[in-house]
Each structure stands twice: as structure tokens, then as C-alpha cells.
Design a protein around this motif. Structure first.
Motif, PDB file in Angstrom:
ATOM      1  N   GLN A  75       4.684  10.990  -9.196  1.00 11.73           N
ATOM      2  CA  GLN A  75       5.756  10.046  -8.712  1.00 11.73           C
ATOM      3  C   GLN A  75       5.083   9.054  -7.979  1.00 11.73           C
ATOM      4  N   ARG A  76       3.608   9.574  -7.569  1.00 10.71           N
ATOM      5  CA  ARG A  76       3.009   8.807  -7.136  1.00 10.71           C
ATOM      6  C   ARG A  76       2.455   7.043  -8.661  1.00 10.71           C
ATOM      7  N   LYS A  77       2.100   8.208  -9.527  1.00  9.67           N
ATOM      8  CA  LYS A  77       1.597   7.279 -10.147  1.00  9.67           C
ATOM      9  C   LYS A  77       2.412   6.668 -11.231  1.00  9.67           C
ATOM     10  N   ALA A  78       3.162   6.388 -10.901  1.00  4.89           N
ATOM     11  CA  ALA A  78       5.136   5.910 -11.131  1.00  4.89           C
ATOM     12  C   ALA A  78       4.612   4.927 -10.101  1.00  4.89           C
ATOM     13  N   TYR A  79       4.652   4.907  -8.837  1.00  6.44           N
ATOM     14  CA  TYR A  79       4.932   3.681  -7.948  1.00  6.44           C
ATOM     15  C   TYR A  79       3.132   2.649  -8.165  1.00  6.44           C
ATOM     16  N   HIS A  80       2.507   3.252  -8.360  1.00  5.85           N
ATOM     17  CA  HIS A  80       1.217   2.239  -8.299  1.00  5.85           C
ATOM     18  C   HIS A  80       1.225   2.002  -9.246  1.00  5.85           C
ATOM     19  N   LYS A  81       2.165   1.823 -10.584  1.00  6.66           N
ATOM     20  CA  LYS A  81       2.273   1.587 -12.195  1.00  6.66           C
ATOM     21  C   LYS A  81       3.181   0.591 -11.326  1.00  6.66           C
ATOM     22  N   ARG A  82       4.339   0.259 -10.807  1.00  5.04           N
ATOM     23  CA  ARG A  82       4.410  -0.380 -11.044  1.00  5.04           C
ATOM     24  C   ARG A  82       4.517  -1.256  -9.520  1.00  5.04           C
ATOM     25  N   ARG A  84       1.032  -2.444  -8.974  1.00  3.90           N
ATOM     26  CA  ARG A  84       0.833  -3.325  -9.702  1.00  3.90           C
ATOM     27  C   ARG A  84       0.726  -4.144 -11.377  1.00  3.90           C
ATOM     28  N   GLU A  85       2.402  -3.688 -11.807  1.00  6.53           N
ATOM     29  CA  GLU A  85       2.922  -4.316 -12.037  1.00  6.53           C
ATOM     30  C   GLU A  85       3.709  -6.331 -11.368  1.00  6.53           C
ATOM     31  N   GLN A  86       3.938  -5.667 -10.193  1.00  4.11           N
ATOM     32  CA  GLN A  86       4.691  -6.504  -9.682  1.00  4.11           C
ATOM     33  C   GLN A  86       3.799  -7.524  -9.384  1.00  4.11           C
ATOM     34  N   ASN A  87       2.293  -7.149  -8.912  1.00  4.95           N
ATOM     35  CA  ASN A  87       1.413  -7.908  -8.541  1.00  4.95           C
ATOM     36  C   ASN A  87       0.499  -8.532  -9.187  1.00  4.95           C
ATOM     37  N   TYR A  88       0.640  -8.220 -10.510  1.00  2.00           N
ATOM     38  CA  TYR A  88       0.317  -9.148 -11.609  1.00  2.00           C
ATOM     39  C   TYR A  88       1.850 -10.528 -12.169  1.00  2.00           C
TER      40      TYR A  88
END
Length: 349
Positions: A75-82, A84-88
Motif C-alpha cells: 500500500q505504501r508503494k502504491a501511495y508513493h507511486k501515485r 509521484r505521478e501527481q507531482n509529475y
């Protein structure tokens, strides 16, 4: 802490049970008083005051009733990936015209500078044409004079030197008549100046690139060989001193024989001294901050007692790599000229 939570949970459950009993007790007593033979009514199961929790998943027992489940690694991995995508998505584009304005301004300045240089070149060509026309007229008058022809007939002075002297005299006469050589602009002086950047380009791409350049872009590190080379140089100096002392004792007149200097040159070769300097440079300096000329000369002349007469072309090149500034490099070149060491392509590269 867990005992306190357990006590609180037990008190809460007891309170719920007691309240449910008190709510159903009046109706049960009334019905029993009216019909004593009937049994008491069943307990209500849909009472909202009673909290019923079923099994909810991983590690979800009574001990986690009042705790918040921590997110798993997935869940943490999916959260950080999300995130990063929003920040990009929010920062992938710069402001409109934020880069184009600076680029267009630089292009416009470059074009204006090139047009200015072209205009100055045209003006400079006209001024140089007037100046050299005047110099050529005066030089033709000097060469047509009787003194010039007599000097050529005598043949005591070479013809090229006589023409060169006539050219210099014509230039001085033109300056006296008010037609001086026009001053060169700053960009012309920059073109005519040969600096260290030009020397580096010549080293990498010129005729001397095979002398110092190598297939590897990183130079050879010799800091680990400093101790071995230092001991080798000390042994050579010690052996020479012992030989010199023996010659002083055996010889007459208190002067050593000329073979001592020959032995020193044979033992202390130019390549050995060069490797010793490079090892000292790598062991005590850094690539971005050279060791400097003064500590290197102190090591050679004072500590190791190596005479300047033993330094050759390779040793002076290694000294150049130890310099901190162009001033120190010029000092090394002056020392080389004073010692009479011939320069070659390796030195200038």
C-alpha cells in the motif's frame, strides 16, 4: 497499557449488557405479573446499543479494536507511486514562454554582435587599406634611392634584412605623417591571443595529441608508488654521497673526480625524477587543487637533495602538472631555460 485497554473494554461491554437488561426488565415484569404462568419474553437481538464485531481480516481480533491498522508495504508503494505521478503531472510543464523568451533574447544578442563585428571589419579594412597604401608608397621611394641600391650591390648585408629595415622605416615615416596603424578591436585581440584553452585544444586535437593523450580519459594515479620511489631516490642519493666521500678521501687536492657527476646522472634518470614528482603530486594533492610549485621544489631540492642539473624535460613537464597558476608555469619555463634543458613537443603539449 494493554491491561488498561482490556479493563476499559470489559467495562464498556458490561455497561451495554446492563443497559439492555434495564430496558427490557419493565416489560417482562408487567407481562409476568398479568400472566404468571407465561415465560419471560426473549431478549432482543437488534438492540443498537450492543456493538457486534465479526472477524474482519488479518490480525483483527479484540486487541486491535481501538487501534488503526498501519498500511502495508504494498500500500505504501502504491501511495508513493501515485504521489509521484501527481507531482509529475503538476510540474512537467514550465510556465508559458519561460524558456523561449531567454533563448530568443540570446539569439537576438548574438545576431546583433555578429552584425557589429561585420561593420567593424569593413571599417577596419578601409583604414588598413589607407595605412598600407601609404607604407607601400614610402617603401617604394626608399628602395628607389641610391643608398638602398648601393647597399644591395655591396652584398655585405642580406637582401631580406635590407628590405625588412626599409619596411620598418616606411612604417615609422607613415606614423610621423599622421597615417598610423588603426587600433585593433577587442574581438580581434581575442582572436589573436593564444591562451591555455587553445593549448588544451591543440593537445587533444593537434599534432602533439599522441604525446600526452591516451585512450582512457582518466590519468594514471601514481600516489601509491610514492613510498617506493622515494626510497629508490634516497638510496641513489645516499650511494652517490658515499661515492663522493670516498673519492674525496682517496683523491688529491680535496676535489672529487668528474666521474661523480656522471654516476649521479646515470642513477637519477630524468624518468625516475619525473615519476617521483608525479607520485608526490597524486599522494598529497587533488585533481581540482594541485599541490603547487613551492612544496614540490622543497621536496626535490631540500628534502631529497636532488640537484637542478639532474632535471630533464620529463621532470619539468611533471613540475608543470603541479602548478597552481599560469605564473608558476612560467616560472618553471624560466628555470628550464636557465638550466639549458631543451624543450620538445612533449614539453609544449
Amino acid at each position: 497499557m494493554w491491561r488498561l485497554r482490556h479493563l476499559q473494554r470489559w467495562q464498556h461491554q458490561r455497561h451495554n449488557i446492563t443497559s439492555s437488561i434495564l430496558q427490557t426488565a419493565p416489560a417482562a415484569l408487567t407481562s409476568f405479573h398479568n400472566n404468571p404462568s407465561s415465560s419471560p419474553p426473549p431478549q432482543r437481538t437488534n438492540n443498537p446499543t450492543i456493538i457486534t464485531r465479526n472477524f474482519a481480516g488479518r490480525k483483527d481480533r479484540a486487541s486491535t479494536t481501538y487501534e488503526t491498522r498501519k498500511p502495508t508495504k504494498k500500500q505504501r508503494k502504491a501511495y508513493h507511486k501515485r504521489q509521484r505521478e501527481q507531482n509529475y503531472e503538476a510540474t512537467k510543464h514550465s510556465k508559458p514562454n519561460s524558456k523561449a523568451i531567454a533563448r530568443k533574447l540570446e539569439d537576438r544578442e548574438n545576431k546583433e554582435r555578429l552584425l557589429e563585428i561585420a561593420t567593424e571589419e569593413e571599417q577596419l579594412k578601409q583604414q588598413l587599406g589607407v595605412y598600407f597604401d601609404k607604407v607601400n608608397d614610402i617603401q617604394s621611394k626608399i628602395e628607389s634611392s641610391e643608398k638602398f641600391t648601393s647597399l644591395l650591390k655591396e652584398g655585405k648585408v642580406p637582401k631580406q634584412e635590407i628590405k625588412q629595415a626599409a619596411r620598418e622605416a616606411a612604417k615609422k615615416a607613415a606614423e610621423k605623417q599622421g597615417v598610423a596603424h588603426p587600433p585593433l578591436p577587442s574581438w580581434w585581440q581575442e582572436r589573436m591571443t593564444y591562451d591555455w584553452g587553445d593549448a588544451l585544444i591543440d593537445d587533444l586535437m593537434g599534432n602533439s595529441s599522441d604525446l600526452t593523450s591516451s585512450p582512457s580519459v582518466y590519468p594514471i594515479y601514481m600516489g601509491g608508488e610514492y613510498g617506493r620511489l622515494q626510497r629508490k631516490v634516497e638510496r641513489a642519493i645516499r650511494g652517490f654521497k658515499d661515492q663522493e666521500r670516498f673519492l674525496l678521501e682517496e683523491g688529491s687536492g680535496g676535489l672529487p673526480s668528474p666521474t661523480a657527476a656522471i654516476d649521479r646522472k646515470n642513477v637519477l634518470s630524468d624518468k625516475l625524477i619525473s615519476d617521483f614528482i608525479r607520485a608526490y603530486r597524486d599522494a598529497h594533492g587533488k585533481r581540482t587543487t594541485p599541490i603547487g610549485l613551492v612544496p614540490t621544489l622543497e621536496l626535490l631540492l631540500r628534502e631529497s637533495q636532488i640537484p637542478r642539473s639532474s632535471l630533464g624535460t620529463y621532470a619539468y613537464v611533471s613540475l608543470l602538472t603541479c602548478c597552481k597558476s599560469p605564473l608558476e608555469a612560467r616560472k618553471v619555463n624560466e628555470m628550464r631555460k636557465e638550466d639549458g634543458v631543451r624543450s620538445n613537443a612533449y614539453f609544449w603539449s
